[in-house]
Design an enzyme around this catalytic site. Structure first.
Site, PDB file in Angstrom:
ATOM      1  N   ASP A 228       0.824  -1.207   0.000  1.00 61.04           N
ATOM      2  CA  ASP A 228       0.000   0.000   0.000  1.00 61.04           C
ATOM      3  C   ASP A 228       0.862   1.264   0.000  1.00 61.04           C
ATOM      4  OD1 ASP A 228      -1.171  -2.322   1.210  1.00 61.04           O
ATOM      5  OD2 ASP A 228      -2.809  -1.116   1.994  1.00 61.04           O
ATOM      6  N   HIS A 230      -1.158   4.421  -0.654  1.00 55.11           N
ATOM      7  CA  HIS A 230      -2.242   5.261  -0.126  1.00 55.11           C
ATOM      8  C   HIS A 230      -2.079   6.762  -0.339  1.00 55.11           C
ATOM      9  CE1 HIS A 230      -5.195   2.617   1.566  1.00 55.11           C
ATOM     10  NE2 HIS A 230      -4.284   1.911   2.211  1.00 55.11           N
ATOM     11  N   ASP A 257      -4.083  -0.704  -3.241  1.00 54.65           N
ATOM     12  CA  ASP A 257      -4.252   0.446  -2.351  1.00 54.65           C
ATOM     13  C   ASP A 257      -3.281   1.573  -2.702  1.00 54.65           C
ATOM     14  OD1 ASP A 257      -6.232  -1.010  -1.162  1.00 54.65           O
ATOM     15  OD2 ASP A 257      -5.492  -0.803   0.882  1.00 54.65           O
ATOM     16  N   ASP A 260      -6.646   6.761  -1.775  1.00 54.62           N
ATOM     17  CA  ASP A 260      -7.349   6.982  -0.505  1.00 54.62           C
ATOM     18  C   ASP A 260      -6.362   7.305   0.620  1.00 54.62           C
ATOM     19  OD1 ASP A 260      -9.986   6.770  -1.359  1.00 54.62           O
ATOM     20  OD2 ASP A 260     -10.115   4.618  -0.960  1.00 54.62           O
ATOM     21  N   ARG A 261      -6.906   7.936   1.655  1.00 51.00           N
ATOM     22  CA  ARG A 261      -6.163   8.322   2.858  1.00 51.00           C
ATOM     23  C   ARG A 261      -5.233   9.508   2.620  1.00 51.00           C
ATOM     24  NH1 ARG A 261      -8.457   5.866   7.400  1.00 51.00           N
ATOM     25  NH2 ARG A 261      -8.604   3.616   7.143  1.00 51.00           N
ATOM     26  N   ASN A 289      -8.356  -3.369  -1.980  1.00 52.06           N
ATOM     27  CA  ASN A 289      -9.721  -3.113  -1.523  1.00 52.06           C
ATOM     28  C   ASN A 289     -10.080  -1.634  -1.592  1.00 52.06           C
ATOM     29  OD1 ASN A 289      -7.878  -2.848   0.828  1.00 52.06           O
ATOM     30  ND2 ASN A 289      -9.727  -2.328   1.935  1.00 52.06           N
ATOM     31  N   HIS A 290      -9.070  -0.753  -1.726  1.00 52.62           N
ATOM     32  CA  HIS A 290      -9.356   0.684  -1.856  1.00 52.62           C
ATOM     33  C   HIS A 290      -9.481   1.134  -3.303  1.00 52.62           C
ATOM     34  CE1 HIS A 290      -9.424   2.539   2.168  1.00 52.62           C
ATOM     35  NE2 HIS A 290      -8.821   1.414   2.504  1.00 52.62           N
ATOM     36  N   HIS A 338      -3.473  -8.627  -2.960  1.00 52.58           N
ATOM     37  CA  HIS A 338      -3.540  -7.553  -1.969  1.00 52.58           C
ATOM     38  C   HIS A 338      -3.926  -8.061  -0.580  1.00 52.58           C
ATOM     39  CE1 HIS A 338      -3.977  -3.613  -0.250  1.00 52.58           C
ATOM     40  NE2 HIS A 338      -5.165  -3.949   0.197  1.00 52.58           N
TER      41      HIS A 338
END
Length: 472
Positions: A228, A230, A257, A260-261, A289-290, A338
């Protein structure tokens, strides 16, 4: 039935207070242990469960947070904080209608709570929009953005001073990608025409690929596996600057991922997509999953894309995420995905390869696609319910069965923050790698990557967060 004396109640309160100190110090795992100890002494206090639920929310263990909220409401059906905790967990999972039920209750009981009111309004807005979008889809055949987009019709003003793709060749070349990275470092925006061109090219490339990709390591080079990132653009670029930029001798696999974030998800994903265009056989991208609509609504990517570009751009990203592969196999021996493994044994690579990811679109709440994106390893044998509320948790025996079934040597996955950026589990057969250091600017973890040579020797490298001009 154990009688809970006043002495036991006092002891439980003392331990709960110790847990509160751990929570304030952001030692959430230690706080969970203390709250659990208090519950074991006195299981009749609803607030112990909601306090532990709050820790689980901080640890992104949304399934556990929902379970604790349910236990609190069983003790006290009018304990509003439990409804709020459950709503927060369901929102994090994209279960907006379930969250809205609890937020209605919270708003009625605490009409002056500004945070609760704000979350209720946000959730209600999302639910209305989802219902509206579904109604439109039911009334008319939804046309793909990729199929109707005419990038040639988009003009570029002469005053635009950013990188440009050649109008004649329409190819993403190395000078363009280098200029793009430099442009993004200065927090400048690429023109929408070139952003559309990059995303559309990756969409067209990915739609022709199977759901599982076979990866060869360059004979005279190496492959780097990253977890990730992110939206942490400066930490992401630091990987290239310290470990080497992608090339035909240095392949990269980013294991989901990407967005996001972080505040620069657009810059991260456009850079990755540009490198995918440049080195299609040496830059690999797996869906996380993001890379899903529900997560993007909650964790920032949708809002960021719409603020920097448009609704159409987000819809094209969504279609492209649907086309991303779900797993890779390196040199026929290392399985990379992932999240993790499955709720049943004997799943084959051929089954994974044939998953209709594009037809399915969003991963849903069960099945192979969901489990690839959401599952986590556990130290115990067997399987258990996911701490996240989606996917499963799988033990060393599950990993062993999967590897033996498919003549593989190990699993590499991401999906979880690790203090040192990576963890080796399941008798060395399951590795988690996470590449976003100081996750969310608060966790303080290191990032990690794995360099793999053609003889499958692995080098684990850890790194700290960089200081960007965005947070000086």
């Amino acid at each position: 039935m154990t009688v809970i004396t006043e002495e036991l109640k006092a002891k439980a309160e003392e331990i709960k207070n110790e847990a509160n100190v751990c929570f304030k110090e952001k030692r959430f795992s230690a706080a969970i242990e203390k709250y659990t100890e208090a519950i074991e002494i006195n299981s009749n206090v609803a607030s112990y469960y909601t306090n532990r639920a709050f820790c689980h929310l901080k640890m992104e263990s949304y399934g556990y947070a929902i379970s604790d909220s349910n236990l609190a409401l069983k003790i006290d059906p009018n304990f509003t904080k439990a409804n709020y905790r459950r709503a927060s967990a369901n929102m994090a999972l994209g279960n907006f209608k379930e969250a809205l039920k609890d937020l209605k209750i919270v708003s009625k009981r605490a009409p002056n709570d500004k945070d609760a009111k704000s979350k209720y309004e946000e959730c209600a807005k999302i639910v209305r929009r989802i219902d509206f979008e579904k109604a439109i889809e039911n009334n008319e055949q939804k046309q793909s953005v990729a199929s109707k987009l005419d990038v040639d019709a988009i003009s570029v003003d002469p005053s635009y001073d950013g990188p440009r793709i050649n109008d004649e060749t329409k190819e993403v070349d190395l000078p363009f990608v280098k200029a793009l990275v430099h442009h993004f470092k200065g927090q400048k925006k690429i023109h929408k025409k070139y952003a559309f061109m990059i995303v559309l090219a990756v969409y067209k490339f990915m739609t022709d690929a199977p759901s599982l990709i076979d990866v060869k390591i360059p004979a005279d080079g190496k492959l780097t596996v990253c977890g990730d990132v992110h939206g942490q653009f400066y930490d992401f670029i630091n990987i290239f600057e310290t470990n080497g930029y992608p090339s035909e001798k240095h392949a990269y696999l980013f294991n989901g991922d990407f967005v996001d974030r972080g505040s620069f998800s657009v810059e991260v994903i456009l850079t990755l997509f540009a490198y995918k265009c440049l080195y299609p056989g040496h830059l690999f991208l797996a869906r996380g999953n993001h890379e899903t609509d529900n997560m993007n609504k909650v964790y920032g990517f949708e809002g960021e894309v719409k603020a920097k570009f448009s609704d159409m751009m987000f819809n094209l990203f969504s279609e492209t995420f649907n086309a991303l592969p779900l797993a890779h196999v390196i040199e026929n021996k290392i399985f990379v995905t992932h999240g993790g493994l499955f709720s049943r044994d004997n799943v084959t690579l051929d089954e994974i390869r044939k998953i209709d990811r594009i037809g399915q679109g969003q991963p849903g709440s069960d099945g192979l696609m969901c489990e690839l994106l959401w599952s986590d390893p556990q130290p115990e044998h067997g399987r258990s319910a996911s701490k996240r509320g989606v996917g499963i948790q799988f033990g060393p025996d599950v990993t062993k069965n999967f590897l033996e079934t498919n003549d593989l040597e190990m699993v590499i996955r991401s999906h979880e923050v690790k203090e040192d950026g990576y963890v080796i589990e399941h008798d060395g057969k399951c590795v988690t790698v996470f590449s976003a250091p100081n996750y969310c600017d608060t966790v303080g973890n290191k990032g990690a990557l794995i360099n793999i040579t053609p003889d499958l020797k692995k080098e684990y490298i850890t790194f700290s967060a960089v200081v960007s001009i965005s947070n000086v």
